[in-house]
Design an enzyme around this catalytic site. Structure first.
Site, PDB file in Angstrom:
ATOM      1  N   ILE A 473       0.809  -1.226   0.000  1.00 49.55           N
ATOM      2  CA  ILE A 473       0.000   0.000   0.000  1.00 49.55           C
ATOM      3  C   ILE A 473       0.842   1.276   0.000  1.00 49.55           C
ATOM      4  CG2 ILE A 473      -2.031  -1.027   1.081  1.00 49.55           C
ATOM      5  CD1 ILE A 473      -1.077   0.046   3.768  1.00 49.55           C
ATOM      6  N   GLY A 474       2.158   1.171   0.006  1.00 47.12           N
ATOM      7  CA  GLY A 474       2.968   2.382  -0.017  1.00 47.12           C
ATOM      8  C   GLY A 474       4.384   2.127   0.435  1.00 47.12           C
ATOM      9  N   SER A 477      10.201   5.800   4.975  1.00 48.15           N
ATOM     10  CA  SER A 477      11.572   6.310   4.955  1.00 48.15           C
ATOM     11  C   SER A 477      12.605   5.198   4.864  1.00 48.15           C
ATOM     12  CB  SER A 477      11.822   7.141   6.211  1.00 48.15           C
ATOM     13  OG  SER A 477      11.581   6.370   7.380  1.00 48.15           O
ATOM     14  N   GLY A 479      11.537   1.627   3.954  1.00 48.58           N
ATOM     15  CA  GLY A 479      11.040   0.373   3.418  1.00 48.58           C
ATOM     16  C   GLY A 479       9.669   0.482   2.795  1.00 48.58           C
ATOM     17  N   ASP A 601      10.257  15.299   7.598  1.00 50.22           N
ATOM     18  CA  ASP A 601       9.734  14.774   6.331  1.00 50.22           C
ATOM     19  C   ASP A 601       8.216  14.942   6.262  1.00 50.22           C
ATOM     20  OD1 ASP A 601      10.080  13.730   3.805  1.00 50.22           O
ATOM     21  OD2 ASP A 601       9.996  11.636   4.450  1.00 50.22           O
TER      22      ASP A 601
END
Length: 770
Positions: A473-474, A477, A479, A601
Site C-alpha cells: 500500500i505504499g 523512509s 522500506g 519529512d
C-alpha cells in the site's frame, strides 16, 4: 542558559507582590488601533463598532436612529473613520477595506498575505494610512504618501491622521514626523523637542503622552482644545481628538475629561456631568462628538455638541475593547474574558505603550491643605487594610504556585499537555459525501501507549500473505508498507525494511528503524499514527514496524491520484479540517513532546486518513530530537527530506530548527489550496515548477482565486468560507517564507486553522470581493 529563569521569575513575582496594585476598576487600553469609529458625511453622523462574542468580529453601525450591519460578514481587528469614509483592517492585517458612508459598498484597497498591516488611521477626506507589521514602514492611500527616503524615519511605532496630514512616532528616536499639508509640518515643528510614547491628531491640533507621563498638546487653539487641565504625570491613559475638542481617559478610574468647544465654555456642565460616573475602556472622537466603550458592559456611549440628545447610549451590540489577535500578549496580560469576547483562540491584549513606575499606581498627590479621600469611600479603614493584604496575598499565592509548577516541570515530575479540540458535533459534507465529526475530547498525551508488542517474522509474513504484491500500500523512509491482518483480527499496516543493499545501506536502515521505533514508542497523540509493535530478527537483517491501519490512505493520493474518485475533499471545510488535524499533530511534536521532535519529512504522502477521515502524521524514520525553543537549532551533517518540501534554509545551511517542519507544512497547505503537487509540470513541454513558486507570489498579489483548486465546489461560497480560505492561504504563504524567523510557530498556525474551520460553519452566500 535557561536555568536563571526560575530565579528571575520568583524575583519578578516578589517585586510585583510588594508593589501597590493598580485599582481593579478599569484596564484602560492605549492604542491608535480602535474598534469604534465616527464618520460624518455632512448630513448625518455614523458610529460603527466591531462586535464581540461572534465567530466573526463583523462591523455594526448606527445612524439616524437605526442600526445596521455592513458587508462583508468577516472579521475585523480595527476600524477608523473620516468625513464620509470608513475603513477597516481585516483580522490578521492582510486586507484593508473602505466604504463610502453614503452607500457602504466595500472596496478593497490593499491585500498582501506576506506584508500585513496594523495601526489603521483615517484623517480628513484625503488620508488613509497604516503601518507594515515588522518593518514599521507606513503606507498611505489617496493624497499624501508616507515618507520613504530617509532610513531613520521609515520605521514607526504608531501613526495617526488629522485634517489632511498624518504623523508618526519613529521607532528609533521616539520623535514626531508628520507629512501632508502645512498643519502637519507645523505640528512636527512644535513637537520637535519632545520624546513621545503615544500621539493622537485632531483636525488641526495634536496631543501626546511623554515618557514621564505628562500630556502635551500643540496646534490650533481657537476653541481651547490645547488647554489641558492641571494634572499629574501618568494621569491619562487614552486620548481622543475631535475637530475642536480633546478628551482623555483618567488612568486611575477610567473616567473621561474633555476640554474645547462645547466642553469648557458655556456647555461645560451640560456635556461633562452626564459622564462623570461612567468608566471607559477606550474613546474616539469626531466633529463635536466623542464616543467610548464602557467598562461596565462594553456598550458604546456618545456625547458632545454634535449629539442633540447630549448623551446617548447607542443600541449597538457589545463591541470588543481592542483587536482580537493570535499573537501572545506581553507582561501587561490579556483583557478579561478575552476568549468569549473574541469567540475563539484569539485574545485581546492590554496595551503597554507606557510602562508605569511603581509610584504611578498610587493616586495623584493631594493639593496642600486638602483631606485625603479613600480610593473606595464606601469601605472603612479596616476593610481597606484587609483588601490590601488580600491583593498582596493573592499575588504571592499565584507566584508560589507558578514557581512550584515550574520546578515540577523542570524535574519531569509532571507535564501538562494540551490537545486542542473541535467543540461540539459538526457535519462535513462535500458533494454527495457526508461525515459526522464527533466531539474530540482532550485526552492527556502524557499517558504513554502500552509497551510496543514484539512480533515474529512468521506472524507478520502470514498477516500479509507472505508480503504479497497485492497487499502493498505504499512506502516509507526505510522500506515498503503492506496491509495485513493479525491472528486476532486486527487490521494493521506493516512497514518492512528494504532488503536491497544497493538501495539502502545497512547503517541507514538501522538509523531509520531505530529513530522511528524510539520516537513512536514514547509518543501518543490522536493526530499521530499509532505504533502497535515491531519485529527485529538480526540474523536475517529483518526490521519491521507495525502500525494502526489508516483505511482511507494518504492525503497525497486523494489530491493527486486521478484514479481516486472519492469526493470527500471537494469542499474547503474538509480540506481545512485535514490541515488542522495535521497541524495539531505537529504542534504536539514541537511543543508538548519531551524532548521536542522535529519530523523532517512532513509531506502529503505522510499525512494519512483513518476510517473517520481524521488526519494523522506518519513516518518518523527521519525525525530528530529537537531544540527547546523556536530560536535554537540542531546541527545536521546532511539535509534530508523530500524534494519540493525541504526547507531551503535547512538545505543550504544544514541548520535544522522546528521552522523546517513549518516550511514543509506550508507546502502541504499550498497543495490543499491549489490541488497541485509539490513539484509539477505546468504545461506540455515546460520544465518542473514547485507549488511554492507557482502559488506564493500570486496569493501575495491578491490573485488567490487564480490558484484555487477548481475541483472544490461550489464556485459561490459564503462570506465566512471566503475568509476561511483566505486564512488558510495567509498561513500557507507565511509558512513558506525563505527565512525561518519570518515563519509562524505551530501554535499560531493551529489557532488560525481553528478559526478557519469555525468560519466554515457559517452559511450566508456571496462572492469574493473584487
Amino acid at each position: 542558559m535557561k536555568k536563571p529563569l526560575l530565579s528571575h521569575t520568583i524575583i519578578l513575582f516578589f517585586l510585583v507582590s510588594l508593589s501597590p496594585s493598580p485599582p481593579p476598576l478599569v484596564a484602560a487600553l492605549i492604542s491608535t488601533s480602535t474598534t469604534i469609529s465616527i464618520s460624518n458625511n455632512g448630513v448625518s453622523t455614523t458610529v460603527c463598532g466591531i462586535l464581540a462574542g461572534n465567530t466573526t468580529q463583523r462591523i455594526q453601525c448606527f445612524r439616524a436612529g437605526q442600526t445596521f450591519f455592513i458587508s462583508p460578514n468577516v472579521s475585523f481587528e480595527s476600524i477608523s473613520g473620516g468625513p464620509g469614509l470608513l475603513c477597516g483592517l481585516r483580522s490578521g492585517g492582510f486586507s484593508l477595506l473602505c466604504w463610502d458612508t453614503n452607500h457602504f459598498h466595500p472596496k478593497r484597497i490593499y491585500y498582501s498575505a506576506d506584508h500585513p498591516l496594523t495601526d489603521l488611521t483615517v484623517g480628513g477626506t484625503s488620508q488613509v494610512c497604516a503601518i507594515h507589521v515588522g518593518s514599521g514602514a507606513a503606507s498611505c492611500w489617496k493624497r499624501f504618501p508616507a515618507p520613504q527616503e530617509e532610513a531613520d524615519i521609515t520605521a514607526f511605532d504608531s501613526i495617526t491622521s488629522g485634517g489632511g496630514f498624518s504623523c508618526g512616532i519613529t521607532k528609533k528616536e521616539k520623535k514626531i514626523v508628520c507629512w501632508g499639508n502645512q498643519i502637519g509640518a507645523q505640528i512636527q515643528k512644535e513637537f520637535s523637542n519632545y520624546t513621545m510614547v503615544n500621539f493622537v491628531a485632531g483636525k488641526s491640533h495634536a496631543c501626546g503622552l511623554m515618557e514621564d507621563g505628562s500630556l502635551i498638546c500643540k496646534g490650533n487653539n481657537a476653541d481651547g482644545q490645547l488647554d489641558v487641565p492641571s494634572h499629574s504625570n501618568f494621569e491619562f491613559a487614552n486620548l481622543a481628538l475631535g475637530t475642536n475638542h480633546t478628551c482623555a481617559i483618567r488612568r486611575i478610574n477610567g473616567l473621561v475629561l474633555c476640554w474645547g468647544r462645547g466642553f469648557n465654555f458655556n456647555g461645560f456642565e451640560y456635556y461633562n456631568n452626564p459622564i462623570k460616573t461612567l468608566s471607559f475602556e477606550s474613546i474616539t472622537a469626531g466633529w463635536g462628538i466623542t464616543c467610548g466603550i464602557t467598562t461596565k458592559n462594553l456598550t458604546v456611549v456618545c456625547w458632545g455638541p454634535g449629539w442633540s440628545a447630549g448623551l446617548l447610549s447607542l443600541p449597538l451590540l457589545t463591541v470588543i475593547p481592542g483587536p482580537c489577535k493570535e499573537s501572545s500578549c506581553s507582561i501587561c496580560g490579556i483583557f478579561p474574558n478575552s476568549a468569549n469576547l473574541c469567540a475563539g483562540s484569539t485574545s485581546i491584549c492590554k496595551s503597554c505603550d507606557i510602562e508605569l513606575p511603581i509610584p504611578a499606581f498610587l493616586p495623584p498627590p493631594l493639593p496642600p491643605g486638602s483631606s485625603p479621600q479613600p480610593l473606595y469611600p464606601h469601605r472603612g479603614a479596616k476593610e481597606r487594610l484587609l483588601l490590601a493584604f488580600g491583593i498582596v496575598g493573592s499575588i504571592g499565592l499565584v507566584a508560589g504556585i507558578c514557581s512550584i509548577g515550574y520546578l515540577l516541570w523542570r524535574l519531569g515530575v509532571c507535564r501538562i499537555l494540551q490537545d486542542r479540540t473541535i467543540d461540539g458535533e459538526n457535519s462535513v459534507k462535500c458533494g454527495g459525501g457526508s461525515l459526522k465529526l464527533n466531539r474530540q475530547r482532550s485526552g492527556t498525551s502524557s499517558q504513554h501507549a502500552d509497551k510496543a508488542e514484539e512480533f515474529s517474522l512468521v506472524e507478520l509474513s502470514a498477516a500479509t500473505g507472505n508480503f504479497a504484491e497485492e497487499n502493498k500500500i505504499g512506502g516509507g523512509s526505510f522500506g515498503t508498507v503492506y496491509r495485513g491482518k493479525l491472528f486476532d483480527g486486527r487490521e494493521v499496516a506493516i512497514k518492512r525494511g528494504d532488503m536491497n543493499p544497493e538501495r539502502m545501506k545497512l547503517q541507514e536502515k538501522e538509523t531509520a528503524f531505530g529513530s522511528e521505533l524510539a520516537s513512536l514508542s514514547r509518543l501518543n497523540h490522536k493526530h499521530l499514527v499509532g505504533l502497535i509493535g515491531y519485529c527485529q530478527e538480526k540474523d536475517k537483517e529483518e526490521r519491521l514496524l507495525v502500525y494502526e491501519y489508516m483505511r482511507n490512505g494518504s492525503l497525497h493520493d486523494h489530491l493527486h491520484n486521478n484514479k481516486n474518485k472519492n469526493n470527500m475533499l471537494s469542499c474547503w471545510k474538509m480540506r481545512i479540517k485535514i490541515a488542522l488535524d495535521a497541524a495539531r499533530g505537529i504542534e504536539y511534536l514541537h511543543n508538548y513532546a519531551v524532548p521536542p521532535v522535529i519530523h523532517r519529512d512532513i509531506k502529503s504522502s505522510n499525512i494519512l486518513l483513518d476510517s473517520d477521515w481524521t488526519a494523522k502524521v506518519s513516518d518518523f524514520g527521519l525525525s530528530l530530537m529537537g531544540p527547546k525553543s523556536d530560536q535554537e537549532a540542531v546541527m545536521s551533517t546532511k539535509a534530508v527530506g523530500t524534494v519540493g518540501y525541504i526547507d531551503p534554509e535547512y538545505y543550504v545551511l544544514n541548520i535544522l530548527t522546528v521552522k523546517s517542519d513549518i516550511y514543509s507544512l506550508g507546502v502541504v497547505l499550498l497543495e490543499l489550496l491549489t490541488g497541485k503537487r509539490a513539484v509539477f509540470k505546468d504545461g506540455p513541454g515546460l520544465g518542473p515548477i514547485g507549488v511554492v513558486d507557482y502559488a506564493r507570489k500570486r496569493i501575495m498579489n491578491g490573485e488567490l482565486l487564480a490558484v484555487l483548486d477548481r475541483r472544490v465546489e461550489p464556485m459561490e461560497r459564503s462570506e465566512a468560507e471566503e475568509e476561511a480560505v483566505e486564512v488558510l492561504a495567509y498561513m500557507a504563504v507565511r509558512s513558506v517564507s525563505l527565512e525561518g524567523r519570518e515563519r509562524p510557530n505551530i501554535g499560531e498556525i493551529v489557532a488560525n486553522l481553528e478559526r478557519a474551520f469555525a468560519l466554515c460553519e457559517q452559511g450566508t452566500t456571496s462572492s469574493f470581493l473584487p
